[in-house]
Structure formats: structure tokens, C-alpha cells
Write an enzyme that holds these catalytic residues in place. Structure first.
Site, PDB file in Angstrom:
ATOM      1  N   HIS A  40      -9.706   0.889   0.481  1.00 33.23           N
ATOM      2  CA  HIS A  40      -9.699  -0.161   1.603  1.00 33.23           C
ATOM      3  C   HIS A  40     -10.945  -0.163   2.575  1.00 33.23           C
ATOM      4  CE1 HIS A  40      -7.648  -3.309   3.762  1.00 33.23           C
ATOM      5  NE2 HIS A  40      -6.974  -3.642   2.677  1.00 33.23           N
ATOM      6  N   HIS A  78       1.027  -1.335   0.225  1.00 29.18           N
ATOM      7  CA  HIS A  78       0.097  -0.111   0.011  1.00 29.18           C
ATOM      8  C   HIS A  78       0.850   1.188  -0.146  1.00 29.18           C
ATOM      9  CE1 HIS A  78      -3.249  -2.516   0.190  1.00 29.18           C
ATOM     10  NE2 HIS A  78      -3.419  -2.775   1.483  1.00 29.18           N
ATOM     11  N   GLU A 103     -11.481  -4.680  -3.404  1.00 26.25           N
ATOM     12  CA  GLU A 103     -10.615  -3.610  -3.770  1.00 26.25           C
ATOM     13  C   GLU A 103     -10.287  -3.588  -5.161  1.00 26.25           C
ATOM     14  OE1 GLU A 103      -7.306  -4.629  -1.149  1.00 26.25           O
ATOM     15  OE2 GLU A 103      -8.767  -5.008   0.489  1.00 26.25           O
TER      16      GLU A 103
END
Length: 361
Positions: A192, A116, A327
Site C-alpha cells: 500500500h 486489510h 495495489e
């Protein structure tokens, strides 16, 4: 991760901004978008969705988003409750990639790999509020972030915009774009948000029925990386959700990435191209449903395998499978797999990622 140092850092940052007379739009705040009995609460810390409130089939309102009570808890959060992640979301093998013959090393924050965007990815920065309309027929908020050359090891300056907007009936659209200003760079965002259509903190989501418009997936190794580079059919596997199936039907037969942990944390290749339907979910008990559409090639399906008596909102405790994440994204670790669609954005080019969450009851 130690909580006190991060929170103190945020306090120091806020104090510095106040002392310098900084624009209030650059402060960390909470923003409500409301349209009738449908509302979304956000913060510009990480462009994070804090809540989504809507009725069930009997008209009872509930918040369907897992999260935290205070901004300080979001600053210290390590579960990624609701943010927009980047510059490159999902895992990157060994935190490295080669672009135009040059090797880049990014911040490693997931075992031997990065995830991420690094420890201070887009989910851990203050976004500037560019526009904000709280009510009316289409309430919205537009957030902006300038990612600088070398941030978390990524090359080039990047201008990023994200707009969250409510529309009828009960739809939340998220439109993101990013322009590479001076160097080629990889870009991949994802949202998310953890959802439980029965209401946050009201048990698990194993009884939710899920349909995915995906006939292929990328098998993952023990580090949840698509190391083989394969794209396999879901037919005949425990990953087949082409017809509506309870999330929990086969969940004990799939690995959640860690020894002894079961659950889904897997990337699907979405059928078709352009803006199209990605997934449909329904909770029979509440009558709430969700249809997700997006314009990205893939989507990570995650069943909150890592939650373990995690403190949530309103005194609730989140356990494994308390929520699910859909996602939409590019292929994971695409920077290290030339066989996957490229995520490189060159100077002057614009990355665009659009999502629409359409709720029903």
C-alpha cells in the site's frame, strides 16, 4: 483511533522485549537499502516502505513516497502509508466468509466490513528481520511473520516472508510468499505505498499520465465492494486507462466511495497471466516514470481520496490526490464470490506474490 493508547502499547511491547533479552531483529527499527543514488528506507513495523529516493531528469534527488517522519506516527497511522497488508487485504463483506462449510468471522474495521486483515492485520505487527544487506550490487532485506491460528478471526498458522531488493537500473522488487501450515485459509497481500513521482508533498498527481494493462474491471457498490460479482469491460467508461491518460482527466466523474468524494478506488483485472506489466506512470514535470509488473490477477487503483490535510513528512500536508496507489492483489472479497478466482491456500501450499517497481527519469 486514539493515538496515545497505541503508542503506549508499542512502548510497553518494546520494554517487554528488552527486558526478556529479545533478539534485536524483532525490535522495531529503520533499515536503509542503498544502491548509488537510489535508496529505499523501510521499517519492520508492518513491512512498511518509508521512502524511495531517486533522481529526476535533471539529476535532482527527491523522495517519491508519501509517509510519516517517526516510527510512532507509523504505529498510529490509519491511512496505510506504505505497509504490506494481509492476511486478506482489501475489503471483506461483513467481515465473514465460509470455508469448507465453516463460517468464520473476522475483525470489522471499515463500517460494516473488514479491510486489510482487520485492526491488527500484517500492517500493524512487528516483523522479524531474517536477513539484511544494506549495500552492494543488490541490497535487500527479508522479513518474516508467523500469523497464528485465529488471528483477527482467520484459520490456521501461516508462515510469511517478504523480501525487498534493489537492482539495476532503479528497480525495487518485492517477493512475498506464505505457507499454510495446518488449516486451509484465505490469503491475499498487497503493498500500500503511496507514490508521487514529482516528490512527496509537491502537489497532486492529477497531471501524471497513467496506462493500465487492463481491459476489464469489477464494478463497486457504495461500500466499495464488488457486490454484483460482475467483471465488465473498461471500454466506454471513465475507468479506461488502456492508453496513457492524465489521472485527473475524468476523476470528477467517478465516485471515491463516500458521498461527495470523487476519485479512483477501483479494482482492475489485469490482462494476461504470470509475471507481466501491470501499469506505466509518468510525471512530465520531473521526467520520472514507473513501470510496475506483478504476477497477481488484479490491481486496486487508488488516488488518495481519503487524505484531507493529513500531516506528512518534513512538514508537508497531504490533500486529496497527493499520491496514487497501484495495489496488485487478488480479486477483492473473493472469499464471498465463488465466481472469482479462489484465494484459498491449503496446508502445505504456498501463496506467492511478486512485484517489480522499475523507475526511470
Amino acid at each position: 483511533m486514539a493515538r496515545a493508547p497505541v503508542f503506549l502499547a508499542l512502548l510497553c511491547l518494546v520494554a517487554t522485549l528488552l527486558a526478556s533479552g529479545a533478539d534485536a531483529r524483532k525490535m522495531v527499527g529503520v533499515y536503509m537499502l542503498k544502491k548509488g543514488d537510489f535508496s529505499v528506507k523501510m521499517t519492520n513495523w508492518g513491512a512498511t516502505i518509508m521512502s524511495i529516493v531517486l533522481p529526476d531528469s535533471k539529476g535532482n534527488l527527491a523522495d517519491v513516497v508519501l509517509g510519516k517522519d517517526t516510527l510512532a506516527e507509523y504505529v498510529n497511522d490509519t491511512s496505510y502509508f506504505g505497509p504490506l497488508t494481509g492476511r486478506v487485504a482489501q475489503r471483506m463483506a461483513r467481515g465473514r466468509f465460509v470455508l469448507d462449510g465453516k463460517v468464520y468471522h473476522t475483525y470489522i474495521n471499515d463500517g460494516r466490513n473488514s479491510i486489510h486483515g482487520g485492526h491488527r492485520g500484517f500492517s500493524k505487527v512487528i516483523w522479524t528481520v531474517k536477513e539484511y544487506v544494506a549495500g552492494g550490487s543488490s541490497p535487500y532485506i527479508t522479513l518474516y511473520y508467523r500469523s497464528f491460528d485465529g488471528e483477527q478471526g482467520f484459520p490456521g498458522d501461516l508462515d510469511v516472508y517478504a523480501t525487498y531488493q534493489l537492482s539495476s537500473p532503479y528497480a525495487l522488487s518485492i517477493r512475498t510468499n506464505a505457507t499454510a501450515l495446518n488449516k486451509a485459509t484465505p490469503v491475499n497481500f498487497l503493498q500500500h505505498v503511496y507514490l508521487n513521482l514529482g516528490g512527496q508533498g509537491r502537489g497532486d498527481v492529477l497531471g501524471h499520465t497513467l496506462q493500465l494493462f487492463a481491459s476489464r474491471y469489477t464494478p463497486m457498490d457504495e461500500e466499495l465492494l464488488p457486490s454484483s460479482g460482475r467483471v465488465d469491460p473498461v471500454a466506454g467508461t471513465n475507468y479506461d486507462f488502456r492508453t496513457p491518460t492524465p489521472i485527473g482527466a475524468r476523476i470528477r466523474q467517478v465516485s471515491g466511495g463516500k458521498p461527495g468524494v470523487h476519485g479512483y478506488d477501483i479494482n482492475y483485472v489485469i490482462d494476461g497471466a504470470g509475471m507481466r506489466k501491470v501499469a506505466a506512470v509518468r510525471d512530465g514535470a520531473s521526467g520520472r516514470g514507473l513501470e510496475l509488473s506483478a504476477n497477481q490477477p488484479a490491481m486496486q487503483f487508488y488516488t488518495a481520496n481519503g487524505l484531507n490535510d493529513t500531516k506528512g513528512k518534513g512538514g508537508k500536508v497531504y490533500r486529496q490526490y497527493s499520491g496514487f496507489c497501484l495495489e496488485t492483489q487478488a480479486y477483492p472479497d473473493a472469499v464471498n464470490h465463488p465466481e472469482f478466482p479462489s484465494i484459498t491456500v491449503r496446508p502445505g501450499q504456498v501463496y506467492k506474490h511478486d512485484m517489480v517497481y522499475k523507475f526511470s527519469f
